[in-house]
Scaffold this active site. Structure first.
Site, PDB file in Angstrom:
ATOM      1  N   GLY A 127     -10.474  -6.616   7.306  1.00  0.00           N
ATOM      2  CA  GLY A 127      -9.822  -5.526   8.029  1.00  0.00           C
ATOM      3  C   GLY A 127     -10.018  -5.612   9.526  1.00  0.00           C
ATOM      4  O   GLY A 127      -9.368  -6.392  10.227  1.00  0.00           O
ATOM      5  N   THR A 128     -10.981  -4.840  10.019  1.00  0.00           N
ATOM      6  CA  THR A 128     -11.208  -4.682  11.456  1.00  0.00           C
ATOM      7  C   THR A 128     -11.343  -5.995  12.214  1.00  0.00           C
ATOM      8  O   THR A 128     -10.927  -6.096  13.366  1.00  0.00           O
ATOM      9  CB  THR A 128     -12.483  -3.828  11.653  1.00  0.00           C
ATOM     10  OG1 THR A 128     -12.268  -2.582  10.984  1.00  0.00           O
ATOM     11  CG2 THR A 128     -12.767  -3.557  13.118  1.00  0.00           C
ATOM     12  N   CYS A 180      -7.127   7.608   2.207  1.00  0.00           N
ATOM     13  CA  CYS A 180      -6.990   7.720   3.656  1.00  0.00           C
ATOM     14  C   CYS A 180      -7.619   9.028   4.125  1.00  0.00           C
ATOM     15  O   CYS A 180      -7.225  10.097   3.685  1.00  0.00           O
ATOM     16  CB  CYS A 180      -5.522   7.688   4.083  1.00  0.00           C
ATOM     17  SG  CYS A 180      -5.367   7.917   5.873  1.00  0.00           S
ATOM     18  N   ASN A 228      -3.042   4.166  -2.370  1.00  0.00           N
ATOM     19  CA  ASN A 228      -3.940   4.643  -1.316  1.00  0.00           C
ATOM     20  C   ASN A 228      -4.309   6.110  -1.546  1.00  0.00           C
ATOM     21  O   ASN A 228      -3.601   7.016  -1.121  1.00  0.00           O
ATOM     22  CB  ASN A 228      -3.254   4.460   0.043  1.00  0.00           C
ATOM     23  CG  ASN A 228      -4.152   4.827   1.209  1.00  0.00           C
ATOM     24  OD1 ASN A 228      -5.245   5.381   1.020  1.00  0.00           O
ATOM     25  ND2 ASN A 228      -3.707   4.534   2.405  1.00  0.00           N
ATOM     26  N   ASN A 262       0.856  -1.180   0.000  1.00  0.00           N
ATOM     27  CA  ASN A 262       0.000   0.000   0.000  1.00  0.00           C
ATOM     28  C   ASN A 262       0.897   1.236   0.000  1.00  0.00           C
ATOM     29  O   ASN A 262       1.761   1.382   0.858  1.00  0.00           O
ATOM     30  CB  ASN A 262      -0.892  -0.031   1.246  1.00  0.00           C
ATOM     31  CG  ASN A 262      -1.921   1.083   1.264  1.00  0.00           C
ATOM     32  OD1 ASN A 262      -1.565   2.254   1.359  1.00  0.00           O
ATOM     33  ND2 ASN A 262      -3.187   0.731   1.193  1.00  0.00           N
TER      34      ASN A 262
END
Lengths: 313, 259
Positions: free
Chosen positions: A265-266, A130, A127, A99
């Site tokens: 992800g999370t 963000c 990216n 990334n």
């Protein structure tokens, strides 16, 4: 051939499941928990030309079904990532998606040029989404012309295919997706976090030191599904889908919406073993769906005459 | 070795004003060694709250594979935890972090253990291990008010205990630092866990030649991957070097990080 292996630009993956950038560091912490070679790929933490400390704390706040983060692209900088972090990952048989981030076009170009030369980096993730940095980041991801121009510049210097990570914080995500495809993107990754805020009742002030943060977790999954559904019908490049994935069923839902691979992800923060668990559970779900191979599922929600019979166990 | 396990609730007892002592049974107890380590607790089976809660380990009983955590019921997550009853299961990830370096205190030396509020629990296991090693243990613990006081008797098993309350309703009125200021001896080593202002006062290193502090910070993953709980180092207070409270800490040497 395994029912889970997939081929998308630059990436021949044994399975379509990978941890999402920013949720897995550079792999060291998770390598103590399981063999990283089990993963389809790893999207490592965003790298900028210079080291960054990131934002002050608190950097995370919870919401029902989600979390806000404002880490601020903390990373050790291009040189250290190239010399230490990526070579360390070579001990695992797993492709890396690097990334890349920055404040200016030149930043992105510099990081792309170098990281794309690392032997285990098989693709870049640009990216431009963000939400937690003052300059760069999302500024490139909300303007189709800027996004297209940056994609072109990065494509010119990259030795490997370039996937562009899209922000959901736009009024028309299809427009951005088309622009980066025209700019030469080999694929898309979507979605990054949704910009949000929480306020502490006792202080009357935002909880996050950065005030705003990116919302992730299961609460954003329907937004991701909808956006992938829309974008996948309008572009011809593959999509790595992400946004609230917690289970193998969620991965299948992303494929049905139009994704060709999926990132978690999370949920890595809540269950650090989630990726290998999903990989293990996927074949049985494919069987229930009557699918021989996971790639058959991509876009089945909008492709004509492709209704599925889902057999519950 | 970090493990994830559904641990069985042995007991969940209120021991003070909104303070609960939760005893859990699980195989991961075998991996616990250092006092000051913590476990990451999933309090809900659903999405709310989504993240785990970091709670320090108060006692380790390897013989019967149980461990104790103590928490204050103050938000949604800990309110759900307080409802757990014996026989139910709680999803635990741990043990996590680096605890107090017990071996830094030699036999015959004197250690002062300082705990503030829910910073008191890890001092119990620490006191136990230090006492086993022949270290003289003095505990200095502080609370808001009398109804919030806990573990005075438990700590007294291992040495003298001094208590301070902010409102003066129990023990000495004031803070733990007021008690420390009154000591006419110097300890060989100080271990502390509690609110940030307390830790700042102890971080000066004024109370012993060796000082170790356990920090608290909002965490995401608890294993060092998410960079939520990062702090600056004292050597480079505005630069790029950092420590993660969850995986480099939560215990640091005084003067190591910016508190």
């Amino acid at each position: 051939m395994s029912s889970l292996s997939i081929q998308i630009p630059g990436l021949n993956l044994r399975n379509p499941v990978m941890p999402a950038s920013g949720c897995f560091g550079f792999g060291k912490e998770f390598s103590q928990l399981y063999d990283l070679s089990l993963l389809g790929a790893i999207m490592v933490k965003a790298t900028t030309p210079e080291p960054r400390f990131g934002n002050p704390t608190p950097r995370v706040a919870e919401t029902p079904g989600g979390m806000l983060n404002a880490i601020g692209l903390q990373n050790p900088g291009l040189e250290k990532v190239f010399i230490e972090e990526l070579p360390w990952l070579e001990q695992f048989d797993v492709p890396i998606i690097a990334n890349i981030a920055g404040s200016t076009e030149d930043d992105y170009v510099a990081v792309a040029e170098q990281l794309s030369q690392a032997p285990n980096v098989k693709a870049l993730e640009l990216n431009i989404s963000c939400p937690n940095v003052k300059t760069g980041g999302i500024a490139f991801g909300t303007d189709p012309d800027l996004a297209k121009a940056l994609t072109k510049k990065v494509k010119n210097v990259s030795e490997v295919p370039v996937y562009v990570k899209l922000s959901p914080n736009v009024s028309d995500i299809v427009k951005i997706a088309r622009a980066v495809e025209e700019g030469g993107a080999d694929g898309l990754t979507m979605i990054n976090t949704l910009l949000g805020m929480r306020i502490d009742l006792t202080t009357g002030q935002p909880i996050l030191a950065n005030k705003t943060g990116g919302l992730s977790g299961p609460s954003i999954k329907p937004v991701a599904i909808r956006m992938i559904y829309e974008v996948s019908q309008q572009v011809s490049i593959p999509i790595i889908g992400m946004g609230g994935i917690q289970s193998a069923e969620d991965v299948v839902e992303f494929f049905l919406a139009g994704a060709s691979a999926a990132a978690v992800g999370t949920q890595n923060f809540i269950d650090p073993f989630v990726c290998p668990k999903i990989i293990e559970e996927l074949p049985e779900i494919l069987q229930r769906l009557g699918a021989d191979h996971i790639s058959e599922l991509t876009g089945r929600s909008w492709k004509k005459n492709e209704r599925l019979a889902y057999h519950r166990p | 070795m970090i493990k994830q396990e559904n641990c069985r609730v042995v007991s969940n007892t209120q021991i003070g004003d909104n303070i609960f002592e939760l005893v859990l049974s699980g195989e991961l107890t075998a991996n616990m060694s250092e006092p000051g380590q913590f476990v990451h607790v999933k309090v809900s089976n659903g999405f709310d709250p989504l993240l785990r809660r970091p709670i320090s380990i108060a006692a380790i009983e390897k013989e019967n594979s149980t461990f104790t955590i103590i928490y204050r019921r103050q938000g949604r997550g800990t309110a759900l935890l307080a409802e757990k009853s014996a026989g139910e299961e709680v999803d635990i990830l741990g043990p996590l972090g680096n605890g107090f370096p017990v071996m830094e205190a030699a036999q015959g030396q004197t250690a002062i253990l300082i705990g503030g509020g829910v910073g008191v629990p890890p001092m119990y296991e620490l006191a136990k291990q230090l006492a086993q090693n022949g270290v003289s243990v003095i505990s200095v613990i502080g609370f808001q008010t009398e109804s919030a006081v806990f573990y005075e008797k438990e700590l007294a098993r291992f040495g003298e205990v001094y208590v301070a309350t902010v409102d003066g309703s129990y023990g000495r009125k004031g803070f733990v630092t007021d008690i420390l200021a009154g000591f006419d001896f110097q300890a060989d080593i100080v271990f502390a866990c509690g609110p940030t202002p307390m830790l700042r006062a102890i971080d000066t290193g004024n109370f012993a030649p060796k000082t170790y502090l356990s920090l608290e910070e909002r965490m995401g993953c608890g294993i060092g991957a998410c960079f939520a709980c990062v702090c600056h180092t004292k050597e480079d207070p505005h630069g790029y070097t950092y420590k993660k409270v969850c995986s480099d800490g939560p215990v640091f040497k005084a003067g190591e990080v910016v508190i």
